[in-house]
Scaffold this motif. Sequence first.
Motif, PDB file in Angstrom:
ATOM      1  N   GLN A   7      -2.354 -12.261  -9.879  1.00  0.00           N
ATOM      2  CA  GLN A   7      -2.249 -12.967  -8.881  1.00  0.00           C
ATOM      3  C   GLN A   7      -0.666 -13.809  -8.650  1.00  0.00           C
ATOM      4  O   GLN A   7      -0.218 -14.038  -7.683  1.00  0.00           O
ATOM      5  CB  GLN A   7      -3.384 -13.848  -8.448  1.00  0.00           C
ATOM      6  CG  GLN A   7      -4.777 -13.181  -8.257  1.00  0.00           C
ATOM      7  CD  GLN A   7      -5.818 -14.207  -8.261  1.00  0.00           C
ATOM      8  OE1 GLN A   7      -6.000 -14.964  -9.110  1.00  0.00           O
ATOM      9  NE2 GLN A   7      -6.850 -13.771  -7.361  1.00  0.00           N
ATOM     10  N   THR A   8      -0.440 -14.430  -9.882  1.00  0.00           N
ATOM     11  CA  THR A   8       0.580 -15.084  -9.886  1.00  0.00           C
ATOM     12  C   THR A   8       1.915 -14.351  -9.744  1.00  0.00           C
ATOM     13  O   THR A   8       2.787 -14.653  -9.051  1.00  0.00           O
ATOM     14  CB  THR A   8       0.602 -15.630 -11.300  1.00  0.00           C
ATOM     15  OG1 THR A   8      -0.336 -16.900 -11.503  1.00  0.00           O
ATOM     16  CG2 THR A   8       1.869 -16.648 -11.561  1.00  0.00           C
ATOM     17  N   THR A   9       1.709 -13.146 -10.548  1.00  0.00           N
ATOM     18  CA  THR A   9       3.057 -12.145 -10.215  1.00  0.00           C
ATOM     19  C   THR A   9       3.272 -11.771  -8.843  1.00  0.00           C
ATOM     20  O   THR A   9       4.058 -11.925  -8.410  1.00  0.00           O
ATOM     21  CB  THR A   9       2.657 -10.829 -11.134  1.00  0.00           C
ATOM     22  OG1 THR A   9       2.674 -11.346 -12.580  1.00  0.00           O
ATOM     23  CG2 THR A   9       3.685  -9.790 -10.742  1.00  0.00           C
ATOM     24  N   MET A  10       2.005 -11.390  -8.259  1.00  0.00           N
ATOM     25  CA  MET A  10       2.174 -10.976  -6.753  1.00  0.00           C
ATOM     26  C   MET A  10       2.593 -12.182  -5.978  1.00  0.00           C
ATOM     27  O   MET A  10       3.460 -11.954  -5.122  1.00  0.00           O
ATOM     28  CB  MET A  10       1.032 -10.416  -6.175  1.00  0.00           C
ATOM     29  CG  MET A  10       0.341  -9.190  -6.898  1.00  0.00           C
ATOM     30  SD  MET A  10       1.725  -7.776  -6.777  1.00  0.00           S
ATOM     31  CE  MET A  10       1.303  -7.384  -5.123  1.00  0.00           C
ATOM     32  N   MET A  11       2.085 -13.339  -5.939  1.00  0.00           N
ATOM     33  CA  MET A  11       2.462 -14.566  -5.557  1.00  0.00           C
ATOM     34  C   MET A  11       4.019 -14.660  -5.866  1.00  0.00           C
ATOM     35  O   MET A  11       4.593 -15.060  -4.727  1.00  0.00           O
ATOM     36  CB  MET A  11       1.660 -15.788  -5.657  1.00  0.00           C
ATOM     37  CG  MET A  11       2.002 -17.028  -4.604  1.00  0.00           C
ATOM     38  SD  MET A  11       1.602 -16.533  -2.931  1.00  0.00           S
ATOM     39  CE  MET A  11       0.032 -16.951  -3.122  1.00  0.00           C
ATOM     40  N   ASP A  12       4.401 -14.769  -6.840  1.00  0.00           N
ATOM     41  CA  ASP A  12       5.868 -15.290  -7.404  1.00  0.00           C
ATOM     42  C   ASP A  12       7.067 -14.070  -6.758  1.00  0.00           C
ATOM     43  O   ASP A  12       7.820 -14.507  -6.708  1.00  0.00           O
ATOM     44  CB  ASP A  12       5.717 -15.581  -8.722  1.00  0.00           C
ATOM     45  CG  ASP A  12       5.044 -16.955  -9.052  1.00  0.00           C
ATOM     46  OD1 ASP A  12       4.548 -17.683  -8.091  1.00  0.00           O
ATOM     47  OD2 ASP A  12       5.074 -17.262 -10.391  1.00  0.00           O
ATOM     48  N   HIS A  13       6.725 -12.834  -7.059  1.00  0.00           N
ATOM     49  CA  HIS A  13       7.691 -11.900  -7.030  1.00  0.00           C
ATOM     50  C   HIS A  13       7.589 -10.919  -5.855  1.00  0.00           C
ATOM     51  O   HIS A  13       8.323 -10.061  -5.680  1.00  0.00           O
ATOM     52  CB  HIS A  13       7.471 -11.210  -8.249  1.00  0.00           C
ATOM     53  CG  HIS A  13       7.881 -11.958  -9.594  1.00  0.00           C
ATOM     54  ND1 HIS A  13       8.761 -12.881  -9.716  1.00  0.00           N
ATOM     55  CD2 HIS A  13       6.989 -12.176 -10.639  1.00  0.00           C
ATOM     56  CE1 HIS A  13       8.644 -13.582 -11.117  1.00  0.00           C
ATOM     57  NE2 HIS A  13       7.764 -13.375 -11.620  1.00  0.00           N
ATOM     58  N   CYS A  14       6.261 -11.001  -5.093  1.00  0.00           N
ATOM     59  CA  CYS A  14       5.928 -10.136  -4.088  1.00  0.00           C
ATOM     60  C   CYS A  14       5.404 -10.720  -3.040  1.00  0.00           C
ATOM     61  O   CYS A  14       4.503 -10.327  -2.288  1.00  0.00           O
ATOM     62  CB  CYS A  14       5.222  -8.678  -4.679  1.00  0.00           C
ATOM     63  SG  CYS A  14       4.966  -7.651  -3.287  1.00  0.00           S
ATOM     64  N   GLY A  15       5.847 -11.759  -2.798  1.00  0.00           N
ATOM     65  CA  GLY A  15       5.422 -12.635  -1.607  1.00  0.00           C
ATOM     66  C   GLY A  15       6.091 -12.396  -0.328  1.00  0.00           C
ATOM     67  O   GLY A  15       6.815 -11.183  -0.431  1.00  0.00           O
ATOM     68  N   THR A  24      11.226  -5.694  -8.701  1.00  0.00           N
ATOM     69  CA  THR A  24      11.389  -4.880 -10.061  1.00  0.00           C
ATOM     70  C   THR A  24      10.497  -5.672 -11.183  1.00  0.00           C
ATOM     71  O   THR A  24       9.897  -5.025 -11.936  1.00  0.00           O
ATOM     72  CB  THR A  24      12.824  -4.606 -10.204  1.00  0.00           C
ATOM     73  OG1 THR A  24      13.350  -3.973  -9.523  1.00  0.00           O
ATOM     74  CG2 THR A  24      12.856  -3.887 -11.670  1.00  0.00           C
ATOM     75  N   ARG A  25      10.846  -7.030 -11.132  1.00  0.00           N
ATOM     76  CA  ARG A  25      10.024  -8.056 -11.952  1.00  0.00           C
ATOM     77  C   ARG A  25       8.608  -7.745 -11.804  1.00  0.00           C
ATOM     78  O   ARG A  25       7.836  -7.635 -12.645  1.00  0.00           O
ATOM     79  CB  ARG A  25      10.366  -9.293 -11.872  1.00  0.00           C
ATOM     80  CG  ARG A  25      10.191 -10.173 -12.966  1.00  0.00           C
ATOM     81  CD  ARG A  25      10.732 -11.581 -12.801  1.00  0.00           C
ATOM     82  NE  ARG A  25      11.880 -11.726 -13.024  1.00  0.00           N
ATOM     83  CZ  ARG A  25      12.748 -12.575 -11.835  1.00  0.00           C
ATOM     84  NH1 ARG A  25      12.049 -13.524 -11.329  1.00  0.00           N
ATOM     85  NH2 ARG A  25      13.945 -12.238 -11.725  1.00  0.00           N
ATOM     86  N   GLU A  67       0.144  -2.494  -7.591  1.00  0.00           N
ATOM     87  CA  GLU A  67       1.299  -1.381  -7.830  1.00  0.00           C
ATOM     88  C   GLU A  67       1.615  -0.571  -6.774  1.00  0.00           C
ATOM     89  O   GLU A  67       2.737  -0.581  -6.325  1.00  0.00           O
ATOM     90  CB  GLU A  67       0.681  -0.752  -9.054  1.00  0.00           C
ATOM     91  CG  GLU A  67       1.510   0.512  -9.438  1.00  0.00           C
ATOM     92  CD  GLU A  67       0.934   1.385 -10.585  1.00  0.00           C
ATOM     93  OE1 GLU A  67       1.840   1.783 -11.399  1.00  0.00           O
ATOM     94  OE2 GLU A  67       0.024   1.789 -10.535  1.00  0.00           O
ATOM     95  N   ALA A  68       0.525  -0.181  -5.681  1.00  0.00           N
ATOM     96  CA  ALA A  68       1.011   0.357  -4.524  1.00  0.00           C
ATOM     97  C   ALA A  68       1.679  -0.449  -3.780  1.00  0.00           C
ATOM     98  O   ALA A  68       2.736  -0.038  -2.938  1.00  0.00           O
ATOM     99  CB  ALA A  68      -0.260   0.943  -3.829  1.00  0.00           C
ATOM    100  N   THR A  69       1.166  -1.910  -3.509  1.00  0.00           N
ATOM    101  CA  THR A  69       2.088  -2.854  -2.628  1.00  0.00           C
ATOM    102  C   THR A  69       3.536  -2.896  -3.281  1.00  0.00           C
ATOM    103  O   THR A  69       4.443  -2.857  -2.343  1.00  0.00           O
ATOM    104  CB  THR A  69       1.337  -4.069  -2.915  1.00  0.00           C
ATOM    105  OG1 THR A  69       0.083  -3.915  -2.015  1.00  0.00           O
ATOM    106  CG2 THR A  69       2.050  -5.093  -1.872  1.00  0.00           C
ATOM    107  N   VAL A  70       3.904  -3.043  -4.291  1.00  0.00           N
ATOM    108  CA  VAL A  70       5.143  -3.324  -4.886  1.00  0.00           C
ATOM    109  C   VAL A  70       5.969  -1.977  -4.796  1.00  0.00           C
ATOM    110  O   VAL A  70       7.054  -2.206  -4.363  1.00  0.00           O
ATOM    111  CB  VAL A  70       5.151  -3.649  -6.392  1.00  0.00           C
ATOM    112  CG1 VAL A  70       6.375  -3.700  -7.046  1.00  0.00           C
ATOM    113  CG2 VAL A  70       4.597  -4.947  -6.700  1.00  0.00           C
ATOM    114  N   ALA A  71       5.292  -0.873  -4.859  1.00  0.00           N
ATOM    115  CA  ALA A  71       6.095   0.395  -4.834  1.00  0.00           C
ATOM    116  C   ALA A  71       6.663   0.507  -3.366  1.00  0.00           C
ATOM    117  O   ALA A  71       7.841   1.186  -3.135  1.00  0.00           O
ATOM    118  CB  ALA A  71       4.908   1.644  -5.348  1.00  0.00           C
ATOM    119  N   ALA A  72       5.730   0.143  -2.515  1.00  0.00           N
ATOM    120  CA  ALA A  72       6.241   0.399  -0.867  1.00  0.00           C
ATOM    121  C   ALA A  72       7.213  -0.619  -0.768  1.00  0.00           C
ATOM    122  O   ALA A  72       7.814  -0.154   0.027  1.00  0.00           O
ATOM    123  CB  ALA A  72       4.915   0.324  -0.405  1.00  0.00           C
ATOM    124  N   ALA A  73       6.989  -1.875  -1.199  1.00  0.00           N
ATOM    125  CA  ALA A  73       8.068  -2.755  -0.941  1.00  0.00           C
ATOM    126  C   ALA A  73       9.344  -2.574  -1.364  1.00  0.00           C
ATOM    127  O   ALA A  73      10.544  -2.757  -0.895  1.00  0.00           O
ATOM    128  CB  ALA A  73       7.337  -4.109  -1.397  1.00  0.00           C
TER     129      ALA A  73
END
Length: 139
Positions: A7-15, A24-25, A67-73
């Motif tokens: 949750q922290t990773t997604m909030m901080d790096h994929c907001g 990438t992080r 993982e899917a969200t980050v790949a698409a973004a």
Amino acid sequence: KIRDEMQTTMMDHCGVYRTAETLTRARDDIAALKARYRKVGIQDRGTVFNTNLLEVLELGCLLDLAEATVAAALARTESRGAHSREDFPDRDDERFFKHSVIFFNGDAQPRVEYKDVDVLYVEKDGERKPKYPLEVRKY
């Protein structure tokens, strides 16, 4: 702990505001969390109302979605709606007026493909026009 870190990773790096660097992080962090997840065990061996098992299964699904969200973004080098790439501030309808579709293949990186958007057309003033025309939204 894995869920909290995800949750922290997604909030901080994929907001909402993203860059290739932050995404990438996030991708690397999620990969590390998925590796840790593979070693997770459960204490409760009950077969009825096993909330421990349900939480572990849910976490696996959430990690896949992250993982899917980050790949698409990462693949979408434009800004559109709630996806705002600070390194690509403009919308690119030519390449990305499409749905992102993610495919998983074992431990490999997810594959991103695209599916055309079905546009609903209406007759207006004697012309066939999109019911919801594309327009840049400014916030």
